[in-house]
Motif scaffolding. Structure first.
Motif, short mmCIF file in Angstrom:
data_model
loop_
_atom_site.label_atom_id
_atom_site.label_comp_id
_atom_site.label_asym_id
_atom_site.label_seq_id
_atom_site.Cartn_x
_atom_site.Cartn_y
_atom_site.Cartn_z
N UNK A 145 -3.06 -17.17 36.41
CA UNK A 145 -2.88 -16.65 37.77
C UNK A 145 -1.44 -16.72 38.28
N UNK A 146 -0.67 -17.78 37.98
CA UNK A 146 0.72 -17.79 38.48
C UNK A 146 1.51 -16.55 38.10
N UNK A 147 1.18 -15.93 36.99
CA UNK A 147 1.88 -14.70 36.59
C UNK A 147 1.47 -13.52 37.47
N UNK A 203 -1.70 -25.77 31.35
CA UNK A 203 -0.93 -24.54 31.43
C UNK A 203 -1.68 -23.41 32.09
N UNK A 204 -3.00 -23.44 32.04
CA UNK A 204 -3.80 -22.37 32.65
C UNK A 204 -3.97 -22.55 34.15
N UNK A 205 -3.77 -23.74 34.67
CA UNK A 205 -4.00 -24.00 36.08
C UNK A 205 -2.87 -23.47 36.95
N UNK A 206 -3.19 -23.10 38.16
CA UNK A 206 -2.18 -22.60 39.10
C UNK A 206 -1.52 -23.78 39.81
N UNK A 226 -7.76 -16.51 40.89
CA UNK A 226 -7.18 -17.79 40.48
C UNK A 226 -8.26 -18.75 40.00
N UNK A 227 -9.36 -18.83 40.76
CA UNK A 227 -10.45 -19.73 40.39
C UNK A 227 -11.12 -19.30 39.09
N UNK A 228 -11.30 -18.00 38.90
CA UNK A 228 -11.97 -17.52 37.69
C UNK A 228 -11.11 -17.75 36.45
N UNK A 229 -9.80 -17.56 36.59
CA UNK A 229 -8.91 -17.80 35.45
C UNK A 229 -8.83 -19.28 35.09
N UNK A 230 -8.81 -20.11 36.12
CA UNK A 230 -8.78 -21.54 35.86
C UNK A 230 -10.07 -22.00 35.21
N UNK A 231 -11.21 -21.48 35.66
CA UNK A 231 -12.50 -21.85 35.09
C UNK A 231 -12.64 -21.38 33.65
N UNK A 232 -11.99 -20.25 33.34
CA UNK A 232 -12.10 -19.68 31.99
C UNK A 232 -11.10 -20.27 31.02
#
Length: 353
Positions: A93-95, A250-253, A289-295
């Protein structure tokens, strides 16, 4: 080759088109070195502090001027073959946030334009074609020779391995073709470029994945074990026993990427219609953001085909997120007048580290 030492002078000049580190591919084979090269290139066009706010946990950058995901193909096959996923799993998500609130002003983006003539000398900025991936086999192709040395394929298996090598070169070409040739100076343009880049990566995976499955499937158990051991050997060499934790982090925002509500209100002075559209954009971004972090669950995937399947799944989630945010962004952006658009684009470049 993958663990070439990283010298400061090398990565300072790593994005120079004539740099020997690109010609021999030594540093590009090293994920840590690629991150440093990308960092040097990303900051070349940014007029800020010593590190940019859109930096990845591993030290690299998802955006280098108008380019999203430098060294994309190298990151794909590093995780698939070597199990080294810090480069790949660092994207999230940060990207997308950095696509919304781009860090570069127009003057900074001009650093990444094609070389131009100035009198008898040629002025050159950052060489985006190098960051997009060279067309040299030793830099962009899968490490076929090393796979063959580990597996010792039969004649029939060798033919399948050759097919895999050819597919990997074609896939690299697909990703290379998605390298931007023009600068996107607006948020909708950046997310459109981001979407095209991820779509090209998915097409590349779809080309390589069947060839990898075709080669891997008929291998004897001992051959598969030796192929799988390439990643284990790499982890021992780099002493990255905590890689799993790093990948998830690294995946977390980062918390620093809070929604700039105060800036948006102060700069845009939105009316009720614009404020409602902006709220939809913010809500959509939060959901993505939440979906990317969960995945973000790379886990201990033990085989190259399984890791490539994980790559494809992650790209799917990334692409869905970009499309959702892009649609909400365009709905909001279309309500703005020219002055408001200019104010919106000024938020990212003025943000500090």
């Amino acid at each position: 080759m993958r663990n070439a030492s990283v010298r400061r002078a090398n990565f300072r000049n790593g994005f120079n088109l004539h740099s020997s580190v690109f010609r021999n591919g030594r540093l590009i084979g090293n994920p840590a070195a690629r991150a440093q090269i990308a960092a040097a290139a990303a900051l070349a066009g940014w007029h800020g502090a010593s590190s940019g706010w859109w930096q990845h946990t591993g030290g690299g950058y998802g955006w280098v001027g108008p380019l999203f995901w430098p060294f994309a193909y190298n990151d794909l096959y590093d995780y698939t073959i070597w199990g080294d996923g810090l480069g790949f799993w660092g994207y999230g998500y940060p990207d997308i946030y950095a696509g919304l609130f781009g860090p570069y002003g127009y003057d900074g983006l001009s650093t990444y334009l094609a070389p131009r003539q100035q009198g008898r000398r040629q002025a050159r900025g950052v060489a985006l074609d190098q960051l997009c991936g060279s067309d040299r086999r030793e830099i962009v192709g899968l490490p076929i020779d090393q796979i063959a040395a580990a597996v010792q394929p039969t004649e029939a298996q060798g033919a399948s391995l050759d097919e895999l090598g050819n597919a990997s070169m074609d896939a690299a070409g697909m990703i290379r073709a998605s390298c931007p040739t023009q600068v996107a100076a607006t948020a909708p343009g950046r997310l459109a470029a981001m979407q095209l880049r991820i779509e090209a990566m998915e097409k590349a995976v779809d080309l390589v994945q069947p060839a990898l499955d075709k080669f891997y499937g008929p291998l004897a158990d001992e051959q598969k074990a030796r192929f799988n051991a390439l990643a284990e050997d790499q982890r021992r060499v780099t002493a990255s026993g905590k890689a799993g934790t790093s990948l998830v982090q690294g995946c977390g925002a980062p918390a620093a990427l809070d929604w700039p509500s105060a800036d948006l209100e102060a700069r845009l002075h939105p009316n009720d219609t614009q404020r409602a559209a902006l709220q939809v954009l913010q809500d959509t971004s939060a959901k993505v953001s939440a979906s990317l972090k969960a995945a973000c669950q790379p886990g201990d995937v033990m085989t190259p085909p399984a890791r490539m399947a994980a790559v494809r799944k992650r790209l799917d989630v990334m692409l869905d997120g970009v499309k959702s945010v892009r649609a909400a962004l365009e709905d909001f952006y279309n309500t703005l007048n020219d002055e408001q658009k200019a104010q919106f684009e000024a938020i990212g470049p003025r943000r500090t580290s």
